[in-house]
Design a protein around this motif. Structure first.
Motif, PDB file in Angstrom:
ATOM      1  N   ARG A  15      14.739  42.443  16.510  1.00  0.00           N
ATOM      2  CA  ARG A  15      15.362  42.479  17.832  1.00  0.00           C
ATOM      3  C   ARG A  15      15.143  41.157  18.559  1.00  0.00           C
ATOM      4  O   ARG A  15      16.032  40.691  19.287  1.00  0.00           O
ATOM      5  N   LEU A  16      13.999  40.546  18.364  1.00  0.00           N
ATOM      6  CA  LEU A  16      13.727  39.240  18.964  1.00  0.00           C
ATOM      7  C   LEU A  16      14.734  38.212  18.464  1.00  0.00           C
ATOM      8  O   LEU A  16      15.281  37.419  19.255  1.00  0.00           O
ATOM      9  N   VAL A  17      14.996  38.214  17.169  1.00  0.00           N
ATOM     10  CA  VAL A  17      15.942  37.259  16.588  1.00  0.00           C
ATOM     11  C   VAL A  17      17.354  37.521  17.098  1.00  0.00           C
ATOM     12  O   VAL A  17      18.090  36.578  17.440  1.00  0.00           O
ATOM     13  N   SER A  18      17.746  38.780  17.200  1.00  0.00           N
ATOM     14  CA  SER A  18      19.086  39.121  17.687  1.00  0.00           C
ATOM     15  C   SER A  18      19.272  38.673  19.135  1.00  0.00           C
ATOM     16  O   SER A  18      20.322  38.106  19.497  1.00  0.00           O
ATOM     17  N   PHE A  19      18.259  38.916  19.951  1.00  0.00           N
ATOM     18  CA  PHE A  19      18.326  38.491  21.356  1.00  0.00           C
ATOM     19  C   PHE A  19      18.386  36.967  21.453  1.00  0.00           C
ATOM     20  O   PHE A  19      19.156  36.407  22.243  1.00  0.00           O
ATOM     21  N   SER A  20      17.602  36.292  20.627  1.00  0.00           N
ATOM     22  CA  SER A  20      17.600  34.830  20.613  1.00  0.00           C
ATOM     23  C   SER A  20      18.957  34.286  20.204  1.00  0.00           C
ATOM     24  O   SER A  20      19.465  33.319  20.799  1.00  0.00           O
ATOM     25  N   ASP A  21      19.575  34.892  19.192  1.00  0.00           N
ATOM     26  CA  ASP A  21      20.912  34.475  18.760  1.00  0.00           C
ATOM     27  C   ASP A  21      21.902  34.576  19.915  1.00  0.00           C
ATOM     28  O   ASP A  21      22.756  33.699  20.102  1.00  0.00           O
ATOM     29  N   ALA A  22      21.808  35.656  20.694  1.00  0.00           N
ATOM     30  CA  ALA A  22      22.741  35.859  21.808  1.00  0.00           C
ATOM     31  C   ALA A  22      22.565  34.784  22.884  1.00  0.00           C
ATOM     32  O   ALA A  22      23.544  34.232  23.390  1.00  0.00           O
ATOM     33  N   VAL A  23      21.307  34.491  23.223  1.00  0.00           N
ATOM     34  CA  VAL A  23      21.045  33.471  24.245  1.00  0.00           C
ATOM     35  C   VAL A  23      21.530  32.102  23.777  1.00  0.00           C
ATOM     36  O   VAL A  23      22.156  31.351  24.535  1.00  0.00           O
ATOM     37  N   ILE A  24      21.264  31.767  22.530  1.00  0.00           N
ATOM     38  CA  ILE A  24      21.693  30.469  21.985  1.00  0.00           C
ATOM     39  C   ILE A  24      23.216  30.384  21.957  1.00  0.00           C
ATOM     40  O   ILE A  24      23.800  29.340  22.284  1.00  0.00           O
ATOM     41  N   ALA A  25      23.890  31.483  21.596  1.00  0.00           N
ATOM     42  CA  ALA A  25      25.357  31.494  21.574  1.00  0.00           C
ATOM     43  C   ALA A  25      25.932  31.256  22.967  1.00  0.00           C
ATOM     44  O   ALA A  25      26.908  30.517  23.132  1.00  0.00           O
ATOM     45  N   ILE A  26      25.328  31.858  23.970  1.00  0.00           N
ATOM     46  CA  ILE A  26      25.785  31.654  25.347  1.00  0.00           C
ATOM     47  C   ILE A  26      25.562  30.206  25.771  1.00  0.00           C
ATOM     48  O   ILE A  26      26.426  29.586  26.410  1.00  0.00           O
ATOM     49  N   ALA A  27      24.417  29.640  25.391  1.00  0.00           N
ATOM     50  CA  ALA A  27      24.098  28.260  25.778  1.00  0.00           C
ATOM     51  C   ALA A  27      25.110  27.269  25.211  1.00  0.00           C
ATOM     52  O   ALA A  27      25.590  26.380  25.923  1.00  0.00           O
ATOM     53  N   VAL A  28      25.468  27.405  23.935  1.00  0.00           N
ATOM     54  CA  VAL A  28      26.422  26.454  23.348  1.00  0.00           C
ATOM     55  C   VAL A  28      27.824  26.667  23.922  1.00  0.00           C
ATOM     56  O   VAL A  28      28.613  25.717  24.022  1.00  0.00           O
ATOM     57  N   THR A  29      28.142  27.899  24.326  1.00  0.00           N
ATOM     58  CA  THR A  29      29.435  28.154  24.950  1.00  0.00           C
ATOM     59  C   THR A  29      29.522  27.495  26.323  1.00  0.00           C
ATOM     60  O   THR A  29      30.554  26.925  26.696  1.00  0.00           O
ATOM     61  N   LEU A  30      28.419  27.552  27.071  1.00  0.00           N
ATOM     62  CA  LEU A  30      28.408  26.951  28.408  1.00  0.00           C
ATOM     63  C   LEU A  30      28.556  25.437  28.363  1.00  0.00           C
ATOM     64  O   LEU A  30      29.018  24.827  29.336  1.00  0.00           O
ATOM     65  N   LEU A  31      28.184  24.833  27.242  1.00  0.00           N
ATOM     66  CA  LEU A  31      28.268  23.378  27.139  1.00  0.00           C
ATOM     67  C   LEU A  31      29.688  22.873  27.396  1.00  0.00           C
ATOM     68  O   LEU A  31      29.891  21.890  28.111  1.00  0.00           O
ATOM     69  N   VAL A  32      30.676  23.522  26.804  1.00  0.00           N
ATOM     70  CA  VAL A  32      32.045  23.034  26.922  1.00  0.00           C
ATOM     71  C   VAL A  32      32.585  23.236  28.337  1.00  0.00           C
ATOM     72  O   VAL A  32      33.490  22.514  28.784  1.00  0.00           O
ATOM     73  N   LEU A  33      32.020  24.179  29.077  1.00  0.00           N
ATOM     74  CA  LEU A  33      32.479  24.417  30.446  1.00  0.00           C
ATOM     75  C   LEU A  33      32.092  23.282  31.381  1.00  0.00           C
ATOM     76  O   LEU A  33      32.635  23.173  32.485  1.00  0.00           O
ATOM     77  N   GLU A  34      31.143  22.435  30.945  1.00  0.00           N
ATOM     78  CA  GLU A  34      30.733  21.298  31.759  1.00  0.00           C
ATOM     79  C   GLU A  34      31.705  20.125  31.635  1.00  0.00           C
ATOM     80  O   GLU A  34      31.580  19.141  32.363  1.00  0.00           O
ATOM     81  N   ILE A  35      32.652  20.209  30.713  1.00  0.00           N
ATOM     82  CA  ILE A  35      33.648  19.141  30.558  1.00  0.00           C
ATOM     83  C   ILE A  35      34.842  19.482  31.446  1.00  0.00           C
ATOM     84  O   ILE A  35      35.590  20.414  31.157  1.00  0.00           O
ATOM     85  N   ARG A  36      34.991  18.757  32.541  1.00  0.00           N
ATOM     86  CA  ARG A  36      36.046  19.028  33.508  1.00  0.00           C
ATOM     87  C   ARG A  36      37.315  18.240  33.182  1.00  0.00           C
ATOM     88  O   ARG A  36      37.237  17.043  32.896  1.00  0.00           O
ATOM     89  N   PRO A  37      38.482  18.873  33.246  1.00  0.00           N
ATOM     90  CA  PRO A  37      39.733  18.136  33.007  1.00  0.00           C
ATOM     91  C   PRO A  37      39.932  17.042  34.060  1.00  0.00           C
ATOM     92  O   PRO A  37      39.478  17.187  35.197  1.00  0.00           O
ATOM     93  N   PRO A  38      40.599  15.962  33.696  1.00  0.00           N
ATOM     94  CA  PRO A  38      40.844  14.885  34.665  1.00  0.00           C
ATOM     95  C   PRO A  38      41.694  15.383  35.833  1.00  0.00           C
ATOM     96  O   PRO A  38      42.583  16.226  35.668  1.00  0.00           O
ATOM     97  N   ASP A  39      41.402  14.867  37.029  1.00  0.00           N
ATOM     98  CA  ASP A  39      42.173  15.252  38.215  1.00  0.00           C
ATOM     99  C   ASP A  39      43.559  14.608  38.222  1.00  0.00           C
ATOM    100  O   ASP A  39      44.525  15.208  38.687  1.00  0.00           O
ATOM    101  N   ASP A  40      43.647  13.390  37.712  1.00  0.00           N
ATOM    102  CA  ASP A  40      44.908  12.651  37.725  1.00  0.00           C
ATOM    103  C   ASP A  40      45.645  12.847  36.404  1.00  0.00           C
ATOM    104  O   ASP A  40      45.356  12.193  35.407  1.00  0.00           O
ATOM    105  N   THR A  41      46.604  13.767  36.396  1.00  0.00           N
ATOM    106  CA  THR A  41      47.348  14.034  35.162  1.00  0.00           C
ATOM    107  C   THR A  41      48.455  13.017  34.926  1.00  0.00           C
ATOM    108  O   THR A  41      49.087  13.019  33.864  1.00  0.00           O
ATOM    109  N   ARG A  42      48.696  12.128  35.889  1.00  0.00           N
ATOM    110  CA  ARG A  42      49.716  11.091  35.690  1.00  0.00           C
ATOM    111  C   ARG A  42      49.240  10.040  34.692  1.00  0.00           C
ATOM    112  O   ARG A  42      50.050   9.373  34.055  1.00  0.00           O
TER     113      ARG A  42
END
Length: 214
Positions: A15-42
């Protein structure tokens, strides 16, 4: 196998390993959310190219978290039971992992703005150094008198895993210190750790080969 021990009841670590896998999966998913699209699309291509610090921080941090995940499994493949100390140290490790997307965001922002790069590299390095420290503490506690380890790992394998974790401690600390003086060098040293650390652990390979010969 469970029982009353000086450090509390020992539990199956599944259960410790399963919980750890879930936390790590969430952490790597959050990484991409920190990349913001450019404001100037021109001038989108220019804006996307200007985000290179975000791509770099994302790639380096994602691969390092991937190493945490892989080596977490390497470690718990050989830990037959977890006591209260292992649960506590693993919880602190997961707390550190959950912090890593923030550290990556700070690193990207500093390189993008051209200010605070030294502090950002040191923060990023310290976050991973803490993870390395916790890996070493968990493994040291588990291997002490082999009380929590499985019987399938011989002493050479125990030592090989310990050396790999100790190498992580020294390598990331070196990159962090270098980054305090020259940030690009610090990032390069820490990034160079990625391909090496994905290599198999030599002592474990030797044990597998011996078994196959039999």
């Amino acid at each position: 196998m469970t029982g009353s021990m000086p450090y509390g009841t020992e539990r199956d670590p599944a259960r410790l390993v399963s919980f750890s896998d879930a936390v790590i999966a969430i952490a790597v998913t959050l990484l991409v959310l920190e990349i913001r699209p450019p404001d100037d699309t021109r001038h989108l291509w220019h804006g996307l190219a200007a985000l290179w610090p975000s791509y770099l921080a994302y790639a380096v941090t994602f691969m390092l978290i991937g190493q945490i995940w892989a080596n977490h499994h390497v470690m718990f493949d050989h830990i037959r039971s977890a006591d209260r100390v292992v649960l506590l140290l693993n919880t602190v490790l997961l707390m550190d992992v959950a912090f890593l997307p923030f550290a990556a965001s700070v690193l990207a922002e500093a390189f993008r703005d051209g200010h605070g790069e030294r502090a950002a590299v040191v923060l990023h390095g310290i976050a991973f150094e803490l993870a390395a420290i916790l890996f070493n503490l968990i493994w040291w506690h588990a291997r002490h008198r082999r009380r929590l380890l499985t019987d399938t790992l011989d002493p050479a394998g125990v030592t090989a895993i310990a050396r790999r974790f100790q190498l992580a401690l020294a390598w990331i600390a070196t990159g962090t210190l270098l980054g305090a003086g020259y940030p690009p060098l610090g990032v390069a040293v820490i990034a160079a750790f990625i391909p090496y650390y994905w290599l198999p652990i030599a002592g474990k390979l030797a044990r597998v080969r011996r078994r196959r010969r039999r």
